[in-house]
Scaffold this motif. Structure first.
Motif, short mmCIF file in Angstrom:
data_model
loop_
_atom_site.label_atom_id
_atom_site.label_comp_id
_atom_site.label_asym_id
_atom_site.label_seq_id
_atom_site.Cartn_x
_atom_site.Cartn_y
_atom_site.Cartn_z
N CYS A 32 -17.84 0.63 -2.36
CA CYS A 32 -18.10 -0.49 -1.46
C CYS A 32 -18.84 -0.04 -0.21
N ALA A 33 -18.40 1.06 0.38
CA ALA A 33 -19.04 1.56 1.60
C ALA A 33 -20.48 1.98 1.34
N GLU A 34 -20.72 2.57 0.19
CA GLU A 34 -22.06 3.02 -0.12
C GLU A 34 -23.04 1.85 -0.23
N ARG A 35 -22.55 0.70 -0.60
CA ARG A 35 -23.42 -0.48 -0.72
C ARG A 35 -23.92 -0.97 0.63
N VAL A 36 -23.21 -0.66 1.71
CA VAL A 36 -23.59 -1.19 3.03
C VAL A 36 -23.91 -0.11 4.05
N VAL A 37 -23.82 1.15 3.69
CA VAL A 37 -24.03 2.22 4.66
C VAL A 37 -25.44 2.19 5.25
N ALA A 38 -26.40 1.71 4.52
CA ALA A 38 -27.78 1.63 5.04
C ALA A 38 -27.86 0.72 6.26
N PRO A 54 -20.44 8.20 8.42
CA PRO A 54 -20.16 7.33 7.27
C PRO A 54 -20.45 8.02 5.93
N ARG A 55 -21.56 8.71 5.82
CA ARG A 55 -21.87 9.42 4.57
C ARG A 55 -20.84 10.51 4.29
N ASP A 56 -20.41 11.19 5.35
CA ASP A 56 -19.40 12.23 5.20
C ASP A 56 -18.08 11.62 4.71
N ALA A 57 -17.72 10.47 5.27
CA ALA A 57 -16.48 9.80 4.85
C ALA A 57 -16.57 9.35 3.39
N ILE A 58 -17.73 8.86 3.00
CA ILE A 58 -17.92 8.45 1.60
C ILE A 58 -17.79 9.67 0.68
N ALA A 59 -18.42 10.78 1.07
CA ALA A 59 -18.35 11.99 0.26
C ALA A 59 -16.91 12.49 0.15
N ARG A 60 -16.17 12.44 1.25
CA ARG A 60 -14.77 12.89 1.22
C ARG A 60 -13.91 11.94 0.38
N PRO A 75 0.81 -1.22 0.00
CA PRO A 75 0.00 0.00 0.00
C PRO A 75 0.85 1.27 0.00
N GLN A 76 2.07 1.21 0.52
CA GLN A 76 2.93 2.37 0.56
C GLN A 76 3.51 2.73 -0.81
N THR A 77 3.37 1.87 -1.80
CA THR A 77 3.94 2.15 -3.11
C THR A 77 2.92 2.71 -4.09
N LEU A 78 1.71 2.98 -3.65
CA LEU A 78 0.69 3.49 -4.56
C LEU A 78 1.00 4.93 -4.97
N SER A 79 0.79 5.20 -6.23
CA SER A 79 0.92 6.57 -6.70
C SER A 79 -0.33 7.35 -6.28
N GLU A 80 -0.30 8.64 -6.42
CA GLU A 80 -1.47 9.48 -6.11
C GLU A 80 -2.67 9.05 -6.96
N ALA A 81 -2.44 8.79 -8.24
CA ALA A 81 -3.52 8.37 -9.13
C ALA A 81 -4.10 7.04 -8.69
N GLU A 82 -3.25 6.09 -8.29
CA GLU A 82 -3.74 4.80 -7.81
C GLU A 82 -4.51 4.95 -6.51
N ARG A 83 -4.07 5.83 -5.63
CA ARG A 83 -4.80 6.08 -4.38
C ARG A 83 -6.19 6.64 -4.67
N ARG A 84 -6.29 7.46 -5.70
CA ARG A 84 -7.59 8.02 -6.06
C ARG A 84 -8.53 6.93 -6.59
N VAL A 85 -7.99 5.99 -7.35
CA VAL A 85 -8.79 4.86 -7.83
C VAL A 85 -9.27 4.02 -6.66
N VAL A 86 -8.38 3.73 -5.74
CA VAL A 86 -8.74 2.93 -4.57
C VAL A 86 -9.77 3.66 -3.71
N ALA A 87 -9.64 4.99 -3.59
CA ALA A 87 -10.61 5.77 -2.82
C ALA A 87 -12.01 5.67 -3.44
N MET A 88 -12.11 5.72 -4.74
CA MET A 88 -13.41 5.59 -5.39
C MET A 88 -13.97 4.19 -5.18
#
Length: 99
Positions: free
Chosen positions: A49-55, A67-73, A31-44
């Motif tokens: 995934c979180a949005e599927r279970v937040v309910a 949780p909704r705030d974290a998803i939005a961020r 995980p420490q070798t991810l580029s900024e672009a890869e981190r953005r992909v993983v964040a999305m």
């Protein structure tokens, strides 16, 4: 559309081999070798995934908006609207507020 799965590398592995899996066809050594672009992909991916279970969480704690705030961020970071440093600062603030 992102899917919520990580495909493991075939063959024997040890916890010490530094292999974290394959996300969207990209082998990730650590995980420490991810580029900024890869981190953005993983964040999305994480936000999807979180949005599927937040309910489920909201059914137990309907007034807790963290949780909704974290998803939005996470989505804002994935779109390039937040820097990694902004995200780290926010996590520390949110962690203090939760205790």
């Amino acid at each position: 559309m992102f899917t919520c799965q990580v495909s493991p590398r075939p063959g024997p592995r040890s916890i010490d081999d530094g292999y974290a899996g394959s996300v969207y066809g990209t082998d990730i050594a650590s995980p420490q070798t991810l580029s900024e672009a890869e981190r953005r992909v993983v964040a999305m991916w994480a936000a999807d995934c979180a949005e599927r279970v937040v309910a489920i969480f909201e059914s137990e704690a309907p007034t807790d908006g963290r949780p909704r705030d974290a998803i939005a961020r996470s989505r804002a970071f994935a779109r390039g609207e937040l820097s990694a440093a902004d995200g780290i600062r926010w996590r520390f603030v949110a962690g203090r507020a939760a205790t």
